[in-house]
Design a protein around this motif. Structure first.
Motif, PDB file in Angstrom:
ATOM      1  N   ILE A  52      38.937 -34.353 -18.513  1.00  0.00           N
ATOM      2  CA  ILE A  52      39.359 -35.127 -19.684  1.00  0.00           C
ATOM      3  C   ILE A  52      38.160 -35.824 -20.326  1.00  0.00           C
ATOM      4  CG2 ILE A  52      40.714 -37.141 -20.433  1.00  0.00           C
ATOM      5  CD1 ILE A  52      42.805 -36.248 -18.271  1.00  0.00           C
ATOM      6  N   ILE A  53      37.311 -36.433 -19.498  1.00  0.00           N
ATOM      7  CA  ILE A  53      36.123 -37.111 -20.032  1.00  0.00           C
ATOM      8  C   ILE A  53      35.195 -36.087 -20.696  1.00  0.00           C
ATOM      9  CG2 ILE A  53      34.086 -38.505 -19.453  1.00  0.00           C
ATOM     10  CD1 ILE A  53      36.842 -39.953 -19.271  1.00  0.00           C
ATOM     11  N   PHE A  54      34.981 -34.956 -20.045  1.00  0.00           N
ATOM     12  CA  PHE A  54      34.147 -33.884 -20.599  1.00  0.00           C
ATOM     13  C   PHE A  54      34.680 -33.427 -21.956  1.00  0.00           C
ATOM     14  CE2 PHE A  54      33.141 -29.313 -20.989  1.00  0.00           C
ATOM     15  CZ  PHE A  54      31.758 -29.356 -20.899  1.00  0.00           C
ATOM     16  N   TYR A  55      35.978 -33.214 -22.031  1.00  0.00           N
ATOM     17  CA  TYR A  55      36.647 -32.786 -23.253  1.00  0.00           C
ATOM     18  C   TYR A  55      36.405 -33.795 -24.380  1.00  0.00           C
ATOM     19  CZ  TYR A  55      40.572 -31.401 -26.240  1.00  0.00           C
ATOM     20  OH  TYR A  55      41.352 -31.005 -27.291  1.00  0.00           O
ATOM     21  N   LEU A  56      36.594 -35.077 -24.085  1.00  0.00           N
ATOM     22  CA  LEU A  56      36.421 -36.115 -25.109  1.00  0.00           C
ATOM     23  C   LEU A  56      34.961 -36.265 -25.526  1.00  0.00           C
ATOM     24  CD1 LEU A  56      38.920 -38.803 -23.768  1.00  0.00           C
ATOM     25  CD2 LEU A  56      39.236 -37.277 -25.748  1.00  0.00           C
ATOM     26  N   VAL A  57      34.042 -36.163 -24.579  1.00  0.00           N
ATOM     27  CA  VAL A  57      32.615 -36.243 -24.918  1.00  0.00           C
ATOM     28  C   VAL A  57      32.211 -35.052 -25.785  1.00  0.00           C
ATOM     29  CG1 VAL A  57      30.265 -36.147 -23.963  1.00  0.00           C
ATOM     30  CG2 VAL A  57      31.964 -37.669 -22.937  1.00  0.00           C
ATOM     31  N   CYS A  58      32.657 -33.861 -25.410  1.00  0.00           N
ATOM     32  CA  CYS A  58      32.343 -32.672 -26.234  1.00  0.00           C
ATOM     33  C   CYS A  58      32.946 -32.808 -27.623  1.00  0.00           C
ATOM     34  CB  CYS A  58      32.846 -31.399 -25.552  1.00  0.00           C
ATOM     35  SG  CYS A  58      31.849 -30.890 -24.146  1.00  0.00           S
ATOM     36  N   PHE A  86      28.052 -32.698 -15.460  1.00  0.00           N
ATOM     37  CA  PHE A  86      29.422 -33.104 -15.162  1.00  0.00           C
ATOM     38  C   PHE A  86      29.904 -32.483 -13.849  1.00  0.00           C
ATOM     39  CE2 PHE A  86      29.888 -35.103 -19.210  1.00  0.00           C
ATOM     40  CZ  PHE A  86      31.044 -35.844 -19.145  1.00  0.00           C
ATOM     41  N   ARG A  87      29.569 -31.212 -13.660  1.00  0.00           N
ATOM     42  CA  ARG A  87      29.983 -30.525 -12.419  1.00  0.00           C
ATOM     43  C   ARG A  87      29.360 -31.190 -11.196  1.00  0.00           C
ATOM     44  NH1 ARG A  87      27.345 -24.930 -11.113  1.00  0.00           N
ATOM     45  NH2 ARG A  87      25.694 -26.427 -10.704  1.00  0.00           N
ATOM     46  N   ASP A  88      28.108 -31.620 -11.319  1.00  0.00           N
ATOM     47  CA  ASP A  88      27.367 -32.129 -10.172  1.00  0.00           C
ATOM     48  C   ASP A  88      27.552 -33.634  -9.937  1.00  0.00           C
ATOM     49  OD1 ASP A  88      26.511 -29.546  -9.849  1.00  0.00           O
ATOM     50  OD2 ASP A  88      24.582 -29.878 -10.845  1.00  0.00           O
ATOM     51  N   MET A  89      28.341 -34.321 -10.791  1.00  0.00           N
ATOM     52  CA  MET A  89      28.596 -35.745 -10.591  1.00  0.00           C
ATOM     53  C   MET A  89      29.324 -35.968  -9.289  1.00  0.00           C
ATOM     54  SD  MET A  89      30.137 -37.356 -14.045  1.00  0.00           S
ATOM     55  CE  MET A  89      29.277 -37.280 -15.580  1.00  0.00           C
ATOM     56  N   LYS A  90      29.024 -37.109  -8.684  1.00  0.00           N
ATOM     57  CA  LYS A  90      29.764 -37.488  -7.468  1.00  0.00           C
ATOM     58  C   LYS A  90      31.191 -37.838  -7.862  1.00  0.00           C
ATOM     59  CE  LYS A  90      26.237 -37.467  -4.580  1.00  0.00           C
ATOM     60  NZ  LYS A  90      25.972 -36.214  -3.965  1.00  0.00           N
ATOM     61  N   HIS A  91      32.119 -37.544  -7.014  1.00  0.00           N
ATOM     62  CA  HIS A  91      33.544 -37.847  -7.298  1.00  0.00           C
ATOM     63  C   HIS A  91      33.785 -39.315  -7.319  1.00  0.00           C
ATOM     64  CE1 HIS A  91      34.818 -33.717  -7.231  1.00  0.00           C
ATOM     65  NE2 HIS A  91      34.062 -33.532  -6.179  1.00  0.00           N
ATOM     66  N   ASP A 123      39.399 -26.605 -13.138  1.00  0.00           N
ATOM     67  CA  ASP A 123      39.296 -26.353 -11.695  1.00  0.00           C
ATOM     68  C   ASP A 123      37.940 -26.790 -11.154  1.00  0.00           C
ATOM     69  OD1 ASP A 123      41.845 -25.287 -11.640  1.00  0.00           O
ATOM     70  OD2 ASP A 123      41.169 -23.194 -11.638  1.00  0.00           O
ATOM     71  N   VAL A 124      36.881 -26.586 -11.928  1.00  0.00           N
ATOM     72  CA  VAL A 124      35.532 -26.955 -11.506  1.00  0.00           C
ATOM     73  C   VAL A 124      35.340 -28.471 -11.538  1.00  0.00           C
ATOM     74  CG1 VAL A 124      33.083 -26.845 -12.172  1.00  0.00           C
ATOM     75  CG2 VAL A 124      34.466 -24.760 -12.159  1.00  0.00           C
TER      76      VAL A 124
END
Length: 186
Positions: A74-80, A181-186, A66-67
């Motif tokens: 998906i990108i965050f998940y793969l990077v982690c 990641f949260r603060d990245m521009k869309h 949601d955030v």
């Protein structure tokens, strides 16, 4: 059984193969060792491994998605998951045991949850002898206990076949990366 073993060796992440120390036999070499960083995240060591991972993803992942939105999630998940794999590899470069599972990537979700929602109350099963009850625990307490269990298990278990340091690496990666990641521009 032999087909499952061959599949696991072909698509699971083998630290010594990824690091160029060992090579797979030609009949097991299906993709680049770098590719196994990603394929291994979608394999599991049995139904309980899969169910446990999906339970954690269901409980904690929806808030992080949601955030971030679907794509960044998906990108965050793969990077982690990738950084979690590196956490495991650094503990034993010479391991020839395939690593499989989403636990490292999901640990990144848990680390992100701790940063963003430390005071959220999480429904938790508590076992008191023969009595099982559900209580709500602040996320910070639940997740600090969880990460301490991972650290203790990683130190105490040695080469148990569980990639404890992937869990720890993913958790730390999630804590560090969630705000950028949260603060990245869309």
């Amino acid at each position: 059984q032999e087909e499952l073993r061959d599949f696991t060796y072909s698509y699971g992440l083998i630290p010594s193969v990824l690091m160029g120390i060992d090579q797979l036999p030609n009949d097991l070499f299906k993709i680049s060792p770098v590719g196994t960083i990603f394929t291994s995240m979608f394999m599991h060591g049995g139904w309980m491994h899969l169910i446990g991972n999906m339970l954690y993803l269901w409980i904690f992942g929806n808030n992080i998605e949601d955030v971030l939105g679907k794509f960044r999630f998906i990108i965050f998940y793969l990077v982690c998951g990738t950084l979690a794999s590196m956490g495991h590899i650094t503990t034993d470069l010479h391991s020839d045991i395939p690593m499989v599972g989403a636990s490292g990537a999901i640990s990144g979700i848990l680390g992100a949850y701790l940063v963003l929602f430390p005071h959220a109350r999480v429904k938790t099963l508590i076992f008191l002898g023969f009595l099982i009850t559900v209580i709500r625990i602040p996320a910070i307490i639940l997740l600090v206990i969880w990460v301490l269990i991972q650290v203790f298990s990683g130190v105490a278990a040695g080469d148990s076949g569980v990639a404890w340091f992937a869990h720890i690496g993913g958790f730390v990666a999630g804590m560090i990366l969630i705000l950028p990641f949260r603060d990245m521009k869309h």
